[in-house]
Design a protein around this motif. Structure first.
Motif, mmCIF file in Angstrom:
data_model
loop_
_atom_site.group_PDB
_atom_site.id
_atom_site.type_symbol
_atom_site.label_atom_id
_atom_site.label_comp_id
_atom_site.label_asym_id
_atom_site.label_seq_id
_atom_site.Cartn_x
_atom_site.Cartn_y
_atom_site.Cartn_z
ATOM 1 N N ALA A 1 2.324 -11.194 11.297
ATOM 2 C CA ALA A 1 1.908 -10.008 10.535
ATOM 3 C C ALA A 1 1.626 -10.331 9.073
ATOM 4 O O ALA A 1 1.473 -9.421 8.256
ATOM 5 C CB ALA A 1 2.969 -8.924 10.627
ATOM 6 N N LYS B 1 -0.468 -8.186 6.389
ATOM 7 C CA LYS B 1 -0.641 -6.808 6.863
ATOM 8 C C LYS B 1 0.383 -5.888 6.203
ATOM 9 O O LYS B 1 1.372 -6.341 5.628
ATOM 10 C CB LYS B 1 -0.535 -6.749 8.384
ATOM 11 C CG LYS B 1 -1.591 -7.610 9.091
ATOM 12 C CD LYS B 1 -1.583 -7.416 10.572
ATOM 13 C CE LYS B 1 -2.569 -8.335 11.273
ATOM 14 N NZ LYS B 1 -3.950 -8.165 10.779
ATOM 15 N N LYS B 2 0.148 -4.588 6.291
ATOM 16 C CA LYS B 2 1.006 -3.606 5.626
ATOM 17 C C LYS B 2 1.765 -2.708 6.606
ATOM 18 O O LYS B 2 2.906 -2.368 6.378
ATOM 19 C CB LYS B 2 0.162 -2.722 4.695
ATOM 20 C CG LYS B 2 -0.436 -3.454 3.502
ATOM 21 C CD LYS B 2 0.651 -3.881 2.529
ATOM 22 C CE LYS B 2 0.061 -4.506 1.283
ATOM 23 N NZ LYS B 2 1.109 -4.958 0.343
ATOM 24 N N ASP B 3 1.073 -2.279 7.665
ATOM 25 C CA ASP B 3 1.661 -1.326 8.604
ATOM 26 C C ASP B 3 1.752 -1.952 9.982
ATOM 27 O O ASP B 3 0.724 -2.140 10.656
ATOM 28 C CB ASP B 3 0.823 -0.043 8.669
ATOM 29 C CG ASP B 3 0.760 0.677 7.334
ATOM 30 O OD1 ASP B 3 1.712 0.538 6.550
ATOM 31 O OD2 ASP B 3 -0.234 1.374 7.076
ATOM 32 N N ILE B 4 2.977 -2.266 10.397
ATOM 33 C CA ILE B 4 3.149 -2.935 11.685
ATOM 34 C C ILE B 4 4.353 -2.350 12.422
ATOM 35 O O ILE B 4 5.238 -1.734 11.821
ATOM 36 C CB ILE B 4 3.343 -4.459 11.526
ATOM 37 C CG1 ILE B 4 4.718 -4.757 10.888
ATOM 38 C CG2 ILE B 4 2.231 -5.081 10.710
ATOM 39 C CD1 ILE B 4 5.095 -6.220 10.928
ATOM 40 N N LEU C 1 6.321 -10.599 8.702
ATOM 41 C CA LEU C 1 5.541 -10.156 7.552
ATOM 42 C C LEU C 1 5.408 -11.270 6.520
ATOM 43 O O LEU C 1 4.366 -11.411 5.876
ATOM 44 C CB LEU C 1 6.224 -8.938 6.924
ATOM 45 C CG LEU C 1 5.393 -8.024 6.030
ATOM 46 C CD1 LEU C 1 4.279 -7.343 6.805
ATOM 47 C CD2 LEU C 1 6.296 -6.977 5.384
ATOM 48 N N GLU D 1 -1.468 -1.460 12.241
ATOM 49 C CA GLU D 1 -2.510 -2.481 12.319
ATOM 50 C C GLU D 1 -2.292 -3.386 13.530
ATOM 51 O O GLU D 1 -3.246 -3.891 14.125
ATOM 52 C CB GLU D 1 -2.510 -3.335 11.050
ATOM 53 C CG GLU D 1 -2.821 -2.580 9.775
ATOM 54 C CD GLU D 1 -2.517 -3.418 8.552
ATOM 55 O OE1 GLU D 1 -3.333 -4.292 8.227
ATOM 56 O OE2 GLU D 1 -1.450 -3.193 7.948
ATOM 57 N N ILE D 2 -1.019 -3.606 13.846
ATOM 58 C CA ILE D 2 -0.681 -4.520 14.929
ATOM 59 C C ILE D 2 0.687 -4.156 15.489
ATOM 60 O O ILE D 2 1.542 -3.649 14.763
ATOM 61 C CB ILE D 2 -0.684 -5.993 14.421
ATOM 62 C CG1 ILE D 2 -0.615 -6.983 15.576
ATOM 63 C CG2 ILE D 2 0.426 -6.238 13.415
ATOM 64 C CD1 ILE D 2 -0.857 -8.430 15.135
#
Length: 300
Positions: free
Chosen positions: A116, A119-122, A111, A234-235
């Motif tokens: 990532a 991004k926020k949601d992984i 993160l 998201e990923i």
């Protein structure tokens, strides 16, 4: 520029280093994991005495780490479980201390400066002798009500449940792959085989290994499909030793496509990538978690 002392506690080795607020690691040291908590603190103390201007201590630990500093569950480092590690280290070194689970630290590294970033949601899925991982929600680790957030390996993929051998960790890990091939080849000593060797044999045309890997990819794809629809990240990032295989994601993608082709309701395909960081991820991620903790206190 601020600097932090980071330590990654593993079952065989501990790694220590100074990490600055730009994500740069210096003065890296690796030693055998001490046999007692007192010896561990002595090693850390010896290292810290040689450092200057350290803002705090960030620890990556195995086990289910609570916010208040107790490590629950079990691991290859038994003495970590029971005492309040956070309080012990803080009192010993007179510095703020942050302790987090190792898989969560790896996710934080991605993160911060990895695959990532932004991004926020992984989800991070770590595939090795078992399967574990981490959940990131709104840029922060989600531990769950019982500190089991990210324990993807407990997932069941079969309704005919007979016991522990039915969980995802036991059917889709590299250990499961090795056990299956060893049995089909009639090997009495499973130590004769490794996951890496199975890939080599498949590359050279070994049909048993080729078929075992095809099933292995399929079971991984089923689990990843489930995770996508459970959480809709998201990923999804893959880590662990198996991520050294550059063709792994292409193979899983192919199996996911086959699943989606059979289910008309499914319209979302998981975005799967490799973790960027390898052996030093936990050192970086623990510091990122430390800094997030401090920022939260300031904002609150």
């Amino acid at each position: 520029m601020e600097s932090y002392f980071s330590i990654d506690i593993g079952g065989t080795y501990i790694k220590m280093g100074v990490v600055n607020d730009q994500g740069e690691i210096s003065q890296l040291k690796k030693v055998n994991t001490p046999s007692t908590i007192e010896a561990l603190m002595d090693v850390m103390d010896h290292y810290l005495k040689r450092q200057i201007n350290i803002k705090g201590v960030a620890v990556s630990s195995p086990g289910a780490v609570s916010d208040h500093g107790i490590v629950y569950g079990s691991s290859a480092v038994p003495y970590l479980h029971g005492p309040n590690i956070k309080e012990m280290l803080s009192e010993r070194f007179n510095l703020p201390v942050y302790v987090e689970n190792d898989a969560n630290c790896a996710a934080y590294a991605e993160l911060w400066e990895g695959a990532a970033k932004g991004k926020k949601d992984i989800l991070v899925v770590v595939i090795g002798t078992g399967i574990g991982g981490a959940v990131i929600k709104d840029g922060t680790i989600h531990k769950g009500a019982n500190l089991h957030g990210g324990e993807f390996g407990y997932m069941l993929l079969n309704t005919n449940i007979t016991g522990d051998d039915d969980v995802w960790s036991r059917v889709a890990s590299t250990r499961a792959l090795v056990k299956k091939v060893a049995k089909q080849k009639g090997l009495s000593n499973i130590q004769e085989l490794t996951g890496e060797r199975i890939f080599q044999l498949a590359d050279s045309g070994d049909n048993i290994c080729i078929e075992a890997l095809e099933e292995f990819y399929h079971i991984l794809a089923v689990g990843i499909y489930n995770l996508q629809y459970i959480y809709d990240p998201e990923i999804i990032l893959l880590g662990g030793g198996i991520s050294e295989r550059v063709d792994l994601i292409d193979a899983i993608d192919e199996k996911v496509d086959a699943i989606l082709a059979k289910i008309d309701l499914s319209t979302i395909k998981p975005t799967i990538k490799f973790c960027h960081f390898r052996q030093h991820a936990n050192l970086l991620g623990s510091v990122y978690g430390y800094r997030k903790q401090i920022e939260k206190r300031i904002n609150d």
